[in-house]
Scaffold this motif. Structure first.
Motif, PDB file in Angstrom:
ATOM      1  N   UNK A 116       0.894  -1.311   0.043  1.00 25.54           N
ATOM      2  CA  UNK A 116       0.049   0.131  -0.065  1.00 25.54           C
ATOM      3  C   UNK A 116       0.705   1.257  -0.019  1.00 25.54           C
ATOM      4  N   UNK A 117       2.058   1.297   0.604  1.00 23.21           N
ATOM      5  CA  UNK A 117       3.037   2.444   0.839  1.00 23.21           C
ATOM      6  C   UNK A 117       4.077   1.950   0.636  1.00 23.21           C
ATOM      7  N   UNK A 118       5.169   2.941   0.227  1.00 25.34           N
ATOM      8  CA  UNK A 118       6.380   2.599  -0.004  1.00 25.34           C
ATOM      9  C   UNK A 118       7.468   1.729   0.890  1.00 25.34           C
ATOM     10  N   UNK A 119       6.913   2.190   2.343  1.00 24.29           N
ATOM     11  CA  UNK A 119       7.919   1.762   3.442  1.00 24.29           C
ATOM     12  C   UNK A 119       7.051   0.754   4.284  1.00 24.29           C
ATOM     13  N   UNK A 120       6.038  -0.008   3.925  1.00 29.28           N
ATOM     14  CA  UNK A 120       5.230  -0.964   4.313  1.00 29.28           C
ATOM     15  C   UNK A 120       5.945  -2.102   4.485  1.00 29.28           C
ATOM     16  N   UNK A 121       5.721  -2.934   5.722  1.00 28.67           N
ATOM     17  CA  UNK A 121       6.178  -4.290   5.873  1.00 28.67           C
ATOM     18  C   UNK A 121       4.910  -5.123   5.701  1.00 28.67           C
ATOM     19  N   UNK A 122       5.114  -6.255   5.342  1.00 24.58           N
ATOM     20  CA  UNK A 122       4.004  -7.332   5.273  1.00 24.58           C
ATOM     21  C   UNK A 122       3.159  -7.361   6.467  1.00 24.58           C
TER      22      UNK A 122
END
Length: 379
Positions: A279-285
Motif C-alpha cells: 500500500x505504501x513505499x515503506x510498508x512491511x508485510x
C-alpha cells in the motif's frame, strides 16, 4: 531457485461439476468479473499452462488483458505477458493458433515419439522440449524451474488438472462455481482425478483423510470462488508457503526485503494477508495485514505466518513489526527464513519470545523465501 515452481490450478465449473458441455461450441461459465479475477491471477505468474486439447478446442490467447497489470509487470522487470506452455502426446498443433502468437514465450513439451511431427507442424513457432515417454510432470516442473519459472498457473483442461491433483503437484486450487447446472452426458468434461492403476496404489492426495485447506471464499458476481491450499505438511506448511508466495508480489526494492504475511484465526479462517510495499513505499508485510484487519478480538488467539522473521529494528518507521504484533496481542508467529544481517541485526525472533509470543521456525521453507530476495543476498 526452488526445485519446482509454485503451482496454481484454476478452473470454472457448473454447479454439477462440468467444465464444459458436449456441444460443438465452448460453454461460457465465467462472467466479466471472474474473467477479470483470472486476469489478476495471471499477472502474478511467470507462465500459464494448458493441455494441447485446450489449445485445439478453445484456442485461448492466454494474455494479460488489463494494461495497468501489464505495466506493473514491466515495472518489476517482467515480460508484459507470462510464458505459454502446453504439452502434447501427438504433436498435432496448429501453428496459427492464438497460443503461438509472438506476444509471449511459447514452450511445447512433447512426448518423444511425437517430436518429429511437432517440429514439422510448428517450425520455429515455439521451443520444443523432449518430455520423455511417457510425459512426466515432475520432469516438466524441474525444467521450468531451470528456466526461472517460479509461479505456474495451470488453466486446464480436465485431464491436465486431474493429473496435477493426483500427483500432489499443486499448491493452490482456485475453483469458481457458476450458478447453473449443465446435466451433460458422460462424454462432457468434468473435473476428475485419474483412477489408480491398481487397487494397491495409495489414494490420491487431498482426499477425506487429508483435505485441502480453505483459504478464501468470495462472491464474484453470481459465482462463488473457493480458494484452497494444497501440498504436504498440512495447514501449517500450506499457510506459510502461501505467505512466501505473496512475497513475490512485492514491488522491487534494493533497500528492503520482499516479505509476505498471512494472519489466520484459531478456527483456521484467514483474517488478512499482506506483502511488503503493498500500500505504501515503506510498508512491511505484517503491518499491512494488521492494518487491513484493524482491532479484532480474534487476534488474541491467531497465528501470523511470515516468510521472513518479523523485524525487531527498522529505520523507515518508529514501530517495528515485533511491536505491532505484540500490541495486537497475537500469541503465535510462524516464519520461514531468519533475517540475514544485511539491514539490521535480525533479532525479531528473540524479541518476540521475550514478549511471551510462541515462535516457530520452519527452515525447510527458507530457500523459497530466500530465492525471492536473491537480488539482495547477492550484494
Amino acid at each position: 531457485m526452488p526445485p519446482r515452481p509454485y503451482v496454481l490450478l484454476s478452473c470454472a465449473t457448473s454447479a454439477d461439476g462440468y467444465l464444459d458441455d458436449a456441444g460443438p461450441r465452448r460453454l461460457i461459465l465465467s462472467g466479466p468479473a471472474d474473467l477479470d479475477r483470472v486476469d489478476e491471477v495471471r499477472a502474478g505468474c511467470d507462465a500459464i499452462m494448458v493441455g494441447a486439447r485446450t489449445v485445439r478446442t478453445d484456442n485461448p490467447r492466454l494474455l494479460i488483458r488489463d494494461p495497468r497489470r501489464r505495466a506493473r509487470r514491466a515495472a518489476r522487470g517482467l515480460p508484459q505477458h507470462p510464458a505459454r506452455i502446453t504439452l502434447t502426446g501427438t504433436g498435432d498443433l496448429d501453428p496459427q493458433a492464438n497460443f503461438f502468437a509472438p506476444s509471449a514465450t511459447r514452450l511445447v513439451y512433447c512426448v518423444t515419439p511425437a517430436l518429429p511431427r511437432a517440429r514439422a507442424n510448428l517450425g520455429d513457432r515455439a521451443v520444443l522440449i523432449d518430455a520423455g515417454d511417457p510425459v512426466s510432470l515432475d520432469v516438466i516442473l524441474e525444467d521450468l524451474a531451470e528456466r526461472r519459472v517460479a509461479r505456474l498457473l495451470v488453466e486446464g483442461g480436465a485431464q491436465l488438472l486431474g493429473e496435477f491433483l493426483a500427483q500432489d503437484l499443486a499448491d493452490e486450487f482456485h475453483l469458481a462455481i457458476a450458478p447453473f447446472f449443465v446435466a451433460a452426458p458422460k462424454s462432457a468434461p468434468r473435473l476428475n482425478l485419474p483412477s489408480p492403476a491398481s487397487p494397491h496404489v495409495p489414494a490420491s492426495p487431498s482426499g477425506p483423510s487429508d483435505p485441502m485447506t480453505l483459504a478464501e471464499t468470495r462472491r464474484v458476481e453470481e459465482m462463488v470462488l473457493a480458494r484452497y491450499l494444497l501440498g504436504p505438511g498440512g495447514p501449517e506448511h500450506r499457510f506459510l508457503r502461501w505467505a512466501v508466495e505473496l512475497s513475490r508480489l512485492c514491488p522491487p526494492s534494493a533497500t528492503a526485503f520482499s516479505v509476505g504475511a498471512v494472519i489466520v484465526a484459531e478456527d483456521g479462517e484467514v483474517l488478512a494477508t499482506g506483502f511488503s510495499r503493498e500500500q505504501e513505499d515503506h510498508d512491511h508485510a505484517e503491518e499491512v495485514a494488521l492494518r487491513k484487519l484493524g482491532p479484532d478480538p480474534r487476534l488474541r488467539h491467531a497465528t501470523i505466518y511470515s516468510s521472513l522473521v518479523p523485524c525487531g529494528a527498522r529505520a523507515s518507521r518508529p514501530l517495528t513489526c515485533v511491536q505491532h504484533i505484540v500490541a495486537a496481542g497475537i500469541p503465535r508467529v510462524v516464519f520461514a527464513w531468519r533475517e540475514p544481517a544485511l539491514f539490521t541485526a535480525g533479532e525479531g525472533a528473540g524479541q518476540l519470545r521475550a514478549a511471551g509470543v510462541a515462535v516457530t521456525e520452519v527452515p525447510e521453507l527458507a530457500d523459497r523465501a530466500r530465492a525471492v530476495n536473491a537480488h539482495l543476498i547477492g550484494r
